[in-house]
Scaffold this motif. Structure first.
Motif, PDB file in Angstrom:
ATOM      1  N   LEU A   1       6.184  12.104 -13.250  1.00  0.00           N
ATOM      2  CA  LEU A   1       7.073  11.377 -12.373  1.00  0.00           C
ATOM      3  C   LEU A   1       5.972  10.186 -12.095  1.00  0.00           C
ATOM      4  O   LEU A   1       6.349   8.786 -12.003  1.00  0.00           O
ATOM      5  N   LEU A   2       4.901  10.526 -11.409  1.00  0.00           N
ATOM      6  CA  LEU A   2       3.937   9.654 -10.600  1.00  0.00           C
ATOM      7  C   LEU A   2       2.728   9.220 -11.469  1.00  0.00           C
ATOM      8  O   LEU A   2       2.321   8.229 -11.075  1.00  0.00           O
ATOM      9  N   ALA A   3       2.283   9.960 -12.371  1.00  0.00           N
ATOM     10  CA  ALA A   3       0.937   9.640 -12.907  1.00  0.00           C
ATOM     11  C   ALA A   3       0.788   8.767 -14.493  1.00  0.00           C
ATOM     12  O   ALA A   3       1.789   9.246 -15.264  1.00  0.00           O
ATOM     13  N   HIS A   4      -0.184   7.692 -14.371  1.00  0.00           N
ATOM     14  CA  HIS A   4      -0.233   7.258 -15.701  1.00  0.00           C
ATOM     15  C   HIS A   4      -1.101   8.002 -16.704  1.00  0.00           C
ATOM     16  O   HIS A   4      -0.714   8.370 -17.988  1.00  0.00           O
ATOM     17  N   ARG A   5      -2.258   8.772 -16.187  1.00  0.00           N
ATOM     18  CA  ARG A   5      -2.786   9.766 -16.858  1.00  0.00           C
ATOM     19  C   ARG A   5      -3.269  11.132 -16.051  1.00  0.00           C
ATOM     20  O   ARG A   5      -2.815  11.082 -14.938  1.00  0.00           O
ATOM     21  N   MET A   6      -3.552  11.921 -16.918  1.00  0.00           N
ATOM     22  CA  MET A   6      -3.602  13.338 -16.160  1.00  0.00           C
ATOM     23  C   MET A   6      -5.085  14.134 -16.741  1.00  0.00           C
ATOM     24  O   MET A   6      -5.305  13.842 -17.757  1.00  0.00           O
TER      25      MET A   6
ATOM     26  N   THR B   1       3.091  -3.642  13.698  1.00  0.00           N
ATOM     27  CA  THR B   1       2.789  -3.194  12.152  1.00  0.00           C
ATOM     28  C   THR B   1       3.128  -1.764  12.044  1.00  0.00           C
ATOM     29  O   THR B   1       3.686  -1.392  10.989  1.00  0.00           O
ATOM     30  N   ALA B   2       2.821  -0.942  13.102  1.00  0.00           N
ATOM     31  CA  ALA B   2       3.203   0.604  13.155  1.00  0.00           C
ATOM     32  C   ALA B   2       4.866   0.542  12.850  1.00  0.00           C
ATOM     33  O   ALA B   2       5.230   1.323  11.999  1.00  0.00           O
ATOM     34  N   ALA B   3       5.550  -0.300  13.552  1.00  0.00           N
ATOM     35  CA  ALA B   3       7.130  -0.159  13.369  1.00  0.00           C
ATOM     36  C   ALA B   3       7.488  -0.486  11.995  1.00  0.00           C
ATOM     37  O   ALA B   3       8.434   0.044  11.214  1.00  0.00           O
ATOM     38  N   ASP B   4       6.934  -1.403  11.428  1.00  0.00           N
ATOM     39  CA  ASP B   4       7.009  -1.995  10.199  1.00  0.00           C
ATOM     40  C   ASP B   4       6.537  -0.864   8.911  1.00  0.00           C
ATOM     41  O   ASP B   4       7.421  -0.670   8.070  1.00  0.00           O
ATOM     42  N   TRP B   5       5.588  -0.361   9.334  1.00  0.00           N
ATOM     43  CA  TRP B   5       5.036   0.841   8.223  1.00  0.00           C
ATOM     44  C   TRP B   5       6.055   2.132   8.230  1.00  0.00           C
ATOM     45  O   TRP B   5       6.302   2.810   7.509  1.00  0.00           O
ATOM     46  N   LEU B   6       6.605   2.453   9.591  1.00  0.00           N
ATOM     47  CA  LEU B   6       7.498   3.473   9.659  1.00  0.00           C
ATOM     48  C   LEU B   6       8.749   3.213   9.067  1.00  0.00           C
ATOM     49  O   LEU B   6       9.302   4.051   8.315  1.00  0.00           O
ATOM     50  N   GLN B   7       9.144   2.071   9.050  1.00  0.00           N
ATOM     51  CA  GLN B   7      10.393   1.623   8.282  1.00  0.00           C
ATOM     52  C   GLN B   7      10.113   1.715   6.776  1.00  0.00           C
ATOM     53  O   GLN B   7      10.944   2.332   6.182  1.00  0.00           O
ATOM     54  N   ARG B   8       8.721   1.321   6.371  1.00  0.00           N
ATOM     55  CA  ARG B   8       8.531   1.510   4.887  1.00  0.00           C
ATOM     56  C   ARG B   8       8.685   2.718   4.250  1.00  0.00           C
ATOM     57  O   ARG B   8       8.842   3.029   3.180  1.00  0.00           O
ATOM     58  N   VAL B   9       7.974   3.751   5.440  1.00  0.00           N
ATOM     59  CA  VAL B   9       8.374   5.160   4.670  1.00  0.00           C
ATOM     60  C   VAL B   9       9.561   5.799   5.263  1.00  0.00           C
ATOM     61  O   VAL B   9       9.571   7.268   5.391  1.00  0.00           O
ATOM     62  N   GLU B  10      10.496   5.087   5.475  1.00  0.00           N
ATOM     63  CA  GLU B  10      11.782   5.670   5.843  1.00  0.00           C
ATOM     64  C   GLU B  10      11.655   6.578   6.996  1.00  0.00           C
ATOM     65  O   GLU B  10      12.787   7.718   7.066  1.00  0.00           O
ATOM     66  N   ILE B  11      10.961   6.101   8.201  1.00  0.00           N
ATOM     67  CA  ILE B  11      11.243   6.776   9.271  1.00  0.00           C
ATOM     68  C   ILE B  11      12.014   5.681  10.363  1.00  0.00           C
ATOM     69  O   ILE B  11      11.454   4.447  10.422  1.00  0.00           O
ATOM     70  N   ASP B  12      12.708   6.174  10.809  1.00  0.00           N
ATOM     71  CA  ASP B  12      13.575   5.142  12.145  1.00  0.00           C
ATOM     72  C   ASP B  12      12.535   4.650  13.110  1.00  0.00           C
ATOM     73  O   ASP B  12      11.965   5.481  13.715  1.00  0.00           O
ATOM     74  N   PRO B  13      12.252   3.306  13.214  1.00  0.00           N
ATOM     75  CA  PRO B  13      11.189   2.723  14.113  1.00  0.00           C
ATOM     76  C   PRO B  13      11.587   3.046  15.399  1.00  0.00           C
ATOM     77  O   PRO B  13      10.491   2.907  16.312  1.00  0.00           O
TER      78      PRO B  13
ATOM     79  N   ALA C   1      11.990  15.168  -3.852  1.00  0.00           N
ATOM     80  CA  ALA C   1      12.476  13.988  -4.690  1.00  0.00           C
ATOM     81  C   ALA C   1      12.309  12.884  -3.920  1.00  0.00           C
ATOM     82  O   ALA C   1      11.968  11.614  -4.426  1.00  0.00           O
ATOM     83  N   ARG C   2      12.866  12.595  -2.508  1.00  0.00           N
ATOM     84  CA  ARG C   2      12.725  11.488  -1.654  1.00  0.00           C
ATOM     85  C   ARG C   2      11.146  10.985  -1.490  1.00  0.00           C
ATOM     86  O   ARG C   2      11.065   9.716  -1.719  1.00  0.00           O
ATOM     87  N   LEU C   3      10.385  11.880  -1.276  1.00  0.00           N
ATOM     88  CA  LEU C   3       8.975  11.651  -1.025  1.00  0.00           C
ATOM     89  C   LEU C   3       8.460  10.921  -2.392  1.00  0.00           C
ATOM     90  O   LEU C   3       7.466  10.006  -2.303  1.00  0.00           O
ATOM     91  N   LEU C   4       8.726  11.754  -3.497  1.00  0.00           N
ATOM     92  CA  LEU C   4       8.127  11.289  -4.881  1.00  0.00           C
ATOM     93  C   LEU C   4       8.466   9.903  -5.011  1.00  0.00           C
ATOM     94  O   LEU C   4       7.820   9.054  -5.592  1.00  0.00           O
ATOM     95  N   ASP C   5       9.849   9.687  -4.878  1.00  0.00           N
ATOM     96  CA  ASP C   5      10.388   8.314  -5.157  1.00  0.00           C
ATOM     97  C   ASP C   5       9.746   7.210  -4.383  1.00  0.00           C
ATOM     98  O   ASP C   5       9.343   5.965  -4.579  1.00  0.00           O
ATOM     99  N   MET C   6       9.572   7.620  -3.033  1.00  0.00           N
ATOM    100  CA  MET C   6       8.929   6.737  -2.017  1.00  0.00           C
ATOM    101  C   MET C   6       7.389   6.400  -2.499  1.00  0.00           C
ATOM    102  O   MET C   6       6.630   5.060  -2.565  1.00  0.00           O
ATOM    103  N   LEU C   7       6.697   7.424  -2.987  1.00  0.00           N
ATOM    104  CA  LEU C   7       5.163   7.219  -3.392  1.00  0.00           C
ATOM    105  C   LEU C   7       5.164   6.375  -4.694  1.00  0.00           C
ATOM    106  O   LEU C   7       4.241   5.592  -4.843  1.00  0.00           O
ATOM    107  N   ARG C   8       5.953   6.707  -5.378  1.00  0.00           N
ATOM    108  CA  ARG C   8       6.095   5.691  -6.808  1.00  0.00           C
ATOM    109  C   ARG C   8       6.289   4.183  -6.569  1.00  0.00           C
ATOM    110  O   ARG C   8       5.601   3.653  -6.982  1.00  0.00           O
ATOM    111  N   GLN C   9       7.371   3.888  -5.663  1.00  0.00           N
ATOM    112  CA  GLN C   9       7.431   2.618  -5.143  1.00  0.00           C
ATOM    113  C   GLN C   9       6.270   1.923  -4.437  1.00  0.00           C
ATOM    114  O   GLN C   9       6.148   0.944  -4.966  1.00  0.00           O
TER     115      GLN C   9
END
Length: 262
Positions: free
Chosen positions: A221-226, A134-146, A192-200
């Motif tokens: 970029l990220l928020a529906h409301r503010m 699970t940890a390896a899968d999540w590293l990949q999801r946040v663009e860190i080499d497992p 920019a890369r982090l924001l794109d990842m958070l939005r996804q």
């Protein structure tokens, strides 16, 4: 950006007040947050936005007001009526908290995999193979080499540490994450890369989030409301594009115009 549709708020905040001696840090702050919705809290330094975030996340008790969270059973729970043990369980399961400084939200001298797996262990998972997978899968999801699963966060760059902190928070499939200036201090390209990842991730997981930021571009970029804060008060709130494109309060107009000026 379409606002998520739901009949009942996930979080209901009413009349939050906080003083530090003679200084009013928060005055009668109220808002609702809906399932799957991202809410930005904006304002200049000292406006009370981080104080509000910490109060709502039960990291510091307000002097007055209430925070109610809708549990998985559909019932509203008064967060400040919970025991400390119940609050800790909530923080480990349905909630996450992403610090501005990733080192505050990570254990810097244990491996990346252990940082992610620790929250699962807190829920009772003990199978080493599943934890590691699970940890390896999540590293990949946040663009860190497992392949870096056994490396300590102190060997990571600032952007990688922040992505690891996000993985650590999201591995338990929370329904609400609090984020305190998550892109502050990072290079523009890393931001920019982090924001794109958070939005996804917020879209994929139908994740509700409250993001404190002084950066209106992050909010757009990220928020529906503010909500816009000035001197501890919420002075304006609404759909992000409406607030930024047609600000009504003089303070919001000042914030927006200062960004638009060359």
């Amino acid at each position: 950006m379409d606002t998520p549709d739901s009949t009942s708020p996930l979080l209901s905040v009413r009349g939050i007040c906080k003083r530090y001696g003679d200084r009013v840090a928060l005055q009668d702050a109220s808002f609702d947050l809906w399932p799957g919705e991202v809410l930005a809290v904006v304002g200049e330094s000292g406006s009370g936005k981080s104080t509000l975030l910490n109060a709502v996340a039960a990291r510091s008790a307000p002097d007055a007001g209430s925070v109610q969270f809708r549990g998985r059973d559909g019932a509203l729970q008064d967060v400040f009526a919970m025991t400390e043990a119940q609050q800790r369980l909530l923080a480990r399961t349905d909630w996450g908290f992403v610090h501005q400084n990733a080192a505050d939200g990570l254990r810097m001298d244990v491996s990346a995999g252990a940082n992610v797996g620790e929250r699962l262990m807190g829920l009772g998972e003990r199978h080493y193979g599943r934890l590691r997978s699970t940890a390896a899968d999540w590293l990949q999801r946040v663009e860190i080499d497992p392949a870096r699963i056994d490396d300590a966060p102190r060997t990571f760059s600032g952007g990688m540490r922040q992505r690891l902190q996000i993985a650590r928070n999201l591995v338990t499939q929370p329904r609400l994450v609090f984020m305190d200036e998550p892109t502050s201090g990072l290079d523009v390209s890393v931001q920019a890369r982090l924001l794109d990842m958070l939005r996804q991730l917020t879209r994929q997981m139908q994740l509700a989030a409250i993001i404190v930021t002084h950066d209106l571009a992050v909010a757009r970029l990220l928020a529906h409301r503010m909500v816009v804060m000035q001197r501890g008060r919420v002075v304006e709130s609404g759909l992000t594009d409406q607030v930024l494109d047609d600000p009504q309060h003089p303070y919001t107009q000042l914030l927006v115009s200062s960004v638009l000026q060359p």
